[in-house]
Design a protein around this motif. Structure first.
Motif, PDB file in Angstrom:
ATOM      1  N   THR A  51       5.878   2.216  85.984  1.00  0.00           N
ATOM      2  CA  THR A  51       5.656   3.181  87.067  1.00  0.00           C
ATOM      3  C   THR A  51       3.885   3.558  86.751  1.00  0.00           C
ATOM      4  O   THR A  51       3.404   3.170  88.016  1.00  0.00           O
ATOM      5  N   ARG A  52       3.916   4.040  85.748  1.00  0.00           N
ATOM      6  CA  ARG A  52       2.222   4.383  85.779  1.00  0.00           C
ATOM      7  C   ARG A  52       1.356   3.338  85.605  1.00  0.00           C
ATOM      8  O   ARG A  52       0.354   3.454  86.203  1.00  0.00           O
ATOM      9  N   THR A  53       1.551   2.107  84.972  1.00  0.00           N
ATOM     10  CA  THR A  53       0.683   1.076  84.691  1.00  0.00           C
ATOM     11  C   THR A  53       0.617   0.361  86.005  1.00  0.00           C
ATOM     12  O   THR A  53      -0.681   0.225  86.493  1.00  0.00           O
ATOM     13  N   ARG A  54       1.657   0.009  86.771  1.00  0.00           N
ATOM     14  CA  ARG A  54       1.278  -0.748  87.951  1.00  0.00           C
ATOM     15  C   ARG A  54       0.781   0.306  89.066  1.00  0.00           C
ATOM     16  O   ARG A  54      -0.215  -0.243  89.616  1.00  0.00           O
ATOM     17  N   LEU A 102      -0.650  -8.508  84.556  1.00  0.00           N
ATOM     18  CA  LEU A 102       0.756  -9.104  84.167  1.00  0.00           C
ATOM     19  C   LEU A 102       1.617  -8.090  83.181  1.00  0.00           C
ATOM     20  O   LEU A 102       1.030  -8.096  82.166  1.00  0.00           O
ATOM     21  N   ARG A 103       3.044  -7.919  83.274  1.00  0.00           N
ATOM     22  CA  ARG A 103       3.672  -7.314  82.512  1.00  0.00           C
ATOM     23  C   ARG A 103       4.980  -8.248  82.069  1.00  0.00           C
ATOM     24  O   ARG A 103       5.437  -8.412  83.187  1.00  0.00           O
ATOM     25  N   HIS A 104       5.255  -8.376  80.812  1.00  0.00           N
ATOM     26  CA  HIS A 104       6.239  -9.322  80.594  1.00  0.00           C
ATOM     27  C   HIS A 104       7.045  -8.964  79.435  1.00  0.00           C
ATOM     28  O   HIS A 104       6.460  -8.438  78.769  1.00  0.00           O
ATOM     29  N   GLU A 130       1.637  -5.931  72.515  1.00  0.00           N
ATOM     30  CA  GLU A 130       0.248  -5.154  72.876  1.00  0.00           C
ATOM     31  C   GLU A 130       0.325  -4.558  74.312  1.00  0.00           C
ATOM     32  O   GLU A 130       1.021  -5.038  75.108  1.00  0.00           O
ATOM     33  N   HIS A 131      -0.405  -3.510  74.488  1.00  0.00           N
ATOM     34  CA  HIS A 131      -0.710  -3.058  75.833  1.00  0.00           C
ATOM     35  C   HIS A 131      -2.275  -2.515  75.846  1.00  0.00           C
ATOM     36  O   HIS A 131      -2.519  -1.335  75.541  1.00  0.00           O
ATOM     37  N   PRO A 132      -3.068  -3.324  76.039  1.00  0.00           N
ATOM     38  CA  PRO A 132      -4.649  -2.934  75.821  1.00  0.00           C
ATOM     39  C   PRO A 132      -4.932  -2.052  76.627  1.00  0.00           C
ATOM     40  O   PRO A 132      -5.752  -1.293  76.487  1.00  0.00           O
ATOM     41  N   THR A 133      -4.654  -2.023  78.043  1.00  0.00           N
ATOM     42  CA  THR A 133      -5.147  -0.800  78.977  1.00  0.00           C
ATOM     43  C   THR A 133      -4.510   0.458  78.939  1.00  0.00           C
ATOM     44  O   THR A 133      -5.310   1.403  78.989  1.00  0.00           O
ATOM     45  N   GLN A 134      -3.297   0.355  78.277  1.00  0.00           N
ATOM     46  CA  GLN A 134      -2.991   1.894  77.912  1.00  0.00           C
ATOM     47  C   GLN A 134      -3.713   2.419  76.843  1.00  0.00           C
ATOM     48  O   GLN A 134      -4.056   3.499  76.669  1.00  0.00           O
ATOM     49  N   THR A 135      -3.881   1.424  75.560  1.00  0.00           N
ATOM     50  CA  THR A 135      -5.072   2.066  74.583  1.00  0.00           C
ATOM     51  C   THR A 135      -6.418   2.384  75.157  1.00  0.00           C
ATOM     52  O   THR A 135      -6.866   3.257  74.728  1.00  0.00           O
ATOM     53  N   SER A 163       6.966   0.120  69.566  1.00  0.00           N
ATOM     54  CA  SER A 163       5.948   0.374  70.807  1.00  0.00           C
ATOM     55  C   SER A 163       4.725  -0.363  70.667  1.00  0.00           C
ATOM     56  O   SER A 163       3.793  -0.273  69.903  1.00  0.00           O
ATOM     57  N   ARG A 164       4.478  -1.251  71.787  1.00  0.00           N
ATOM     58  CA  ARG A 164       3.594  -1.787  72.121  1.00  0.00           C
ATOM     59  C   ARG A 164       2.096  -1.017  72.060  1.00  0.00           C
ATOM     60  O   ARG A 164       1.004  -1.311  71.853  1.00  0.00           O
ATOM     61  N   THR A 165       2.355   0.160  72.922  1.00  0.00           N
ATOM     62  CA  THR A 165       0.930   1.077  72.967  1.00  0.00           C
ATOM     63  C   THR A 165       0.780   1.532  71.535  1.00  0.00           C
ATOM     64  O   THR A 165      -0.765   1.639  71.377  1.00  0.00           O
ATOM     65  N   VAL A 166       1.578   1.575  70.832  1.00  0.00           N
ATOM     66  CA  VAL A 166       1.175   2.162  69.375  1.00  0.00           C
ATOM     67  C   VAL A 166       0.381   1.065  68.767  1.00  0.00           C
ATOM     68  O   VAL A 166      -0.391   1.045  67.790  1.00  0.00           O
ATOM     69  N   THR A 254       6.033   8.889  70.724  1.00  0.00           N
ATOM     70  CA  THR A 254       6.490   7.866  71.658  1.00  0.00           C
ATOM     71  C   THR A 254       8.135   7.809  71.626  1.00  0.00           C
ATOM     72  O   THR A 254       8.671   8.388  70.856  1.00  0.00           O
ATOM     73  N   ARG A 255       8.473   7.390  72.716  1.00  0.00           N
ATOM     74  CA  ARG A 255       9.756   7.281  72.971  1.00  0.00           C
ATOM     75  C   ARG A 255      10.653   6.102  72.101  1.00  0.00           C
ATOM     76  O   ARG A 255       9.801   5.054  71.733  1.00  0.00           O
ATOM     77  N   PRO A 256      12.037   6.042  71.819  1.00  0.00           N
ATOM     78  CA  PRO A 256      12.434   5.160  71.237  1.00  0.00           C
ATOM     79  C   PRO A 256      12.544   3.810  72.253  1.00  0.00           C
ATOM     80  O   PRO A 256      13.010   4.020  73.358  1.00  0.00           O
ATOM     81  N   GLN A 257      12.149   2.640  71.952  1.00  0.00           N
ATOM     82  CA  GLN A 257      12.049   1.711  72.771  1.00  0.00           C
ATOM     83  C   GLN A 257      13.521   1.074  72.737  1.00  0.00           C
ATOM     84  O   GLN A 257      13.513  -0.212  72.305  1.00  0.00           O
ATOM     85  N   THR A 258      14.629   1.624  73.115  1.00  0.00           N
ATOM     86  CA  THR A 258      15.688   1.095  73.177  1.00  0.00           C
ATOM     87  C   THR A 258      16.081  -0.296  73.582  1.00  0.00           C
ATOM     88  O   THR A 258      17.035  -0.878  73.136  1.00  0.00           O
ATOM     89  N   HIS A 291       1.127  11.317  74.965  1.00  0.00           N
ATOM     90  CA  HIS A 291       2.411  10.356  75.054  1.00  0.00           C
ATOM     91  C   HIS A 291       2.069   9.455  76.075  1.00  0.00           C
ATOM     92  O   HIS A 291       1.568   9.807  77.395  1.00  0.00           O
ATOM     93  N   PRO A 292       1.985   8.055  75.958  1.00  0.00           N
ATOM     94  CA  PRO A 292       1.974   7.157  77.085  1.00  0.00           C
ATOM     95  C   PRO A 292       2.774   7.288  78.341  1.00  0.00           C
ATOM     96  O   PRO A 292       2.673   6.717  79.517  1.00  0.00           O
ATOM     97  N   LEU A 293       4.058   7.988  78.049  1.00  0.00           N
ATOM     98  CA  LEU A 293       5.002   8.047  79.198  1.00  0.00           C
ATOM     99  C   LEU A 293       5.826   7.058  79.486  1.00  0.00           C
ATOM    100  O   LEU A 293       5.063   6.051  79.489  1.00  0.00           O
ATOM    101  N   PRO A 294       6.899   6.908  79.874  1.00  0.00           N
ATOM    102  CA  PRO A 294       7.674   8.120  80.167  1.00  0.00           C
ATOM    103  C   PRO A 294       8.276   8.566  78.864  1.00  0.00           C
ATOM    104  O   PRO A 294       8.487   8.031  77.891  1.00  0.00           O
ATOM    105  N   ARG A 295       8.556   9.922  79.008  1.00  0.00           N
ATOM    106  CA  ARG A 295       9.265  10.594  77.596  1.00  0.00           C
ATOM    107  C   ARG A 295      10.539  11.057  77.902  1.00  0.00           C
ATOM    108  O   ARG A 295      11.076  10.896  79.225  1.00  0.00           O
TER     109      ARG A 295
END
Ligand code: NCD
Length: 456
Positions: A51-54, A102-104, A130-135, A163-166, A254-258, A291-295
């Motif tokens: 949602t947010r990143t795109r 790109l997200r994959h 990784e998620h460098p732009t969130q960082t 969590s790639r953001t972490v 961060t949320r659990p990345q289930t 929090h990078p969200l979503p929570r």
């Protein structure tokens, strides 16, 4: 010159600081830069939900005066027909767009894409890697809220495993000289490969943390401090109690990345939770909550109105910082005054028939299209990692392709061997199958206890 943003390590600290300054300008006048990227097109290739990143990338491109084309779901793209990521990137990068976001779900996907793309590739998240732009967004928030990053004490809490953001945030915090307090959900600790990279590349050491002042937030967790060896002297912190967590500057939840859990991962009940009670802890008095969200439930909505909660502001700042990234990669603004990260030595090495040990690496998820590639990670003892997802290779011996001898990974004889002559071998049977013979003094595989086998 063509630039990509695949890892947060692709940017120098000087470039990151300049991106903050540009983001400040964009933020002060969001409608004032509508000519910056006029006529240019960003392609959003999202093979995973977002949602947010795109939307923040697309909003950023539109605010810069450019246009956007979107493939938002794998289901609506040719990937379902069996097209490789490399082909998709070649087509989109050909005439369709000027930059690819790109997200994959596969780790190393963006690294693969950069090999085929004639236009900049921005990694908007690759699996749990990784998620460098969130960082950049997270660092920018610390910069705005705290004025500096160096020396800050930042708590990373929750699912630190997937969590790639972490992971990207931890690499960057270490490079900026901040201290990281890991407060993981039990079973979801920071992966060893992340800690090892922080240790080797940024001189960070894990130290036991005494987190009593963190109160209920850390009550179910074993906290660990990841701290740069300099300026602190480690010996000061190695007493039995560990290093006390005193005044925290930021808590990053961060949320659990289930969606990434594997069979070995227990379902989480009792996940860490930030609520009014936890925010009363002494050491969190001045901490901002991020929090990078979503929570999900890990941050109670009862603290949304707490002035320390900045997660919605954090998401809003994603637009100006992504405007800065897009404008930089499309050559419209300068950053870093030429101070670039030095290119890493990445000597390719051979690994016999072994695949990458990481089942979610792009070389495993697209095995028909992607040839496994490994590069030398260290020479003493010898180590190799996947060129896409950077996970370490498991191996037992290293051979020399000219002498056809194989050695223990710490053998001094290997130091003289050219990297392209090194062959990493999973065990003695693999060595034999490839016509290697043991060098003098190499113990037969049966004599080696399992614990000596190098692990990825
Ligand atoms: C994160 C992600 O996709 O990794 N979201 C985001 O980009 N803001 C975090 C998450 O999904 O938990």
């Amino acid at each position: 010159m063509l630039r990509h943003l695949v890892s947060i390590d692709d940017l120098s600290l000087a470039e990151i600081r300049d991106l903050f300054a540009h983001a400040d300008r964009f933020s002060a006048d969001p409608r004032g830069f509508a000519d910056t990227c006029r006529g240019m097109i960003a392609a959003s290739l999202f093979f995973e939900p977002s949602t947010r990143t795109r939307l923040s990338f697309e909003s950023a491109m539109l605010r810069l005066g450019g246009g956007v084309i979107t493939a938002a779901e794998l289901a609506s793209s040719s990937a379902t027909k069996g097209e490789s990521l490399a082909d998709t990137v070649r087509v989109v990068g050909g005439t369709y767009a000027d930059v690819i976001v790109l997200r994959h779900p596969s780790e190393g996907a963006a690294r693969l894409a950069e090999l085929y793309s004639p236009i900049p590739v921005i990694n908007a998240g690759d699996g749990s890697h990784e998620h460098p732009t969130q960082t950049l967004c997270d660092l920018y928030n610390l910069h705005v809220e705290r004025g500096h990053i160096e020396g800050l004490d930042v708590v990373l809490a929750g699912d630190l495993k997937y969590s790639r953001t972490v992971h990207s945030f931890a690499y960057a915090l270490a490079r900026f000289g901040a201290n990281i307090v890991c407060v993981p959900q039990t079973g979801f600790e920071m992966p060893e490969y992340v800690v090892q990279r922080m240790r080797e590349e940024f001189g960070v050491e894990p130290v036991r943390a005494d987190a009593r002042r963190l109160g209920s937030l850390a009550s179910q967790s074993d906290a660990v401090y990841l701290t740069p060896q300099k300026p602190h002297q480690l010996s000061l912190f190695t007493d039995a109690r560990g290093w006390e967590v005193e005044n925290v500057d930021a808590v990053y939840m961060t949320r659990p990345q289930t969606e990434r859990f594997e069979a070995e991962d227990r379902p989480v009940d009792n996940y860490l939770r930030l609520e009014k009670r936890s925010m009363a802890a002494e050491s969190l008095r001045d901490a901002v909550v991020m929090h990078p969200l979503p929570r999900r439930d890990e941050i109670s909505s009862e603290i949304d109105s707490d002035p320390r909660s900045i997660y919605f502001k954090q998401a809003a700042r994603g637009v100006p910082i992504r405007m800065a990234i897009l404008a930089m990669l499309m050559g419209k603004i300068e950053a870093g005054a030429g101070e670039r990260v030095p290119a890493k030595d990445s000597h390719p090495v051979h690994v016999g028939p072994n695949p990458c040990p990481n089942p979610t690496c792009i070389s495993r998820t697209e095995p028909r299209h992607v040839t496994p590639r490994f590069t030398l990670a260290a020479r003493s003892p010898m180590r190799a990692h996947c060129a896409y997802c950077s996970r370490e290779l498991r191996f037992r011996f290293v051979g020399c392709s000219t002498t056809r001898h194989f050695h223990e990974p710490d053998s001094t004889a290997l130091r003289k061997v050219r990297p392209d002559h090194l062959v990493f071998l999973s065990d003695a049977a693999a060595a034999e199958a490839l016509a290697f013979e043991p060098a003098a003094g190499v113990r037969a595989a049966s004599e080696c206890p399992d614990s000596e086998v190098a692990r990825g």
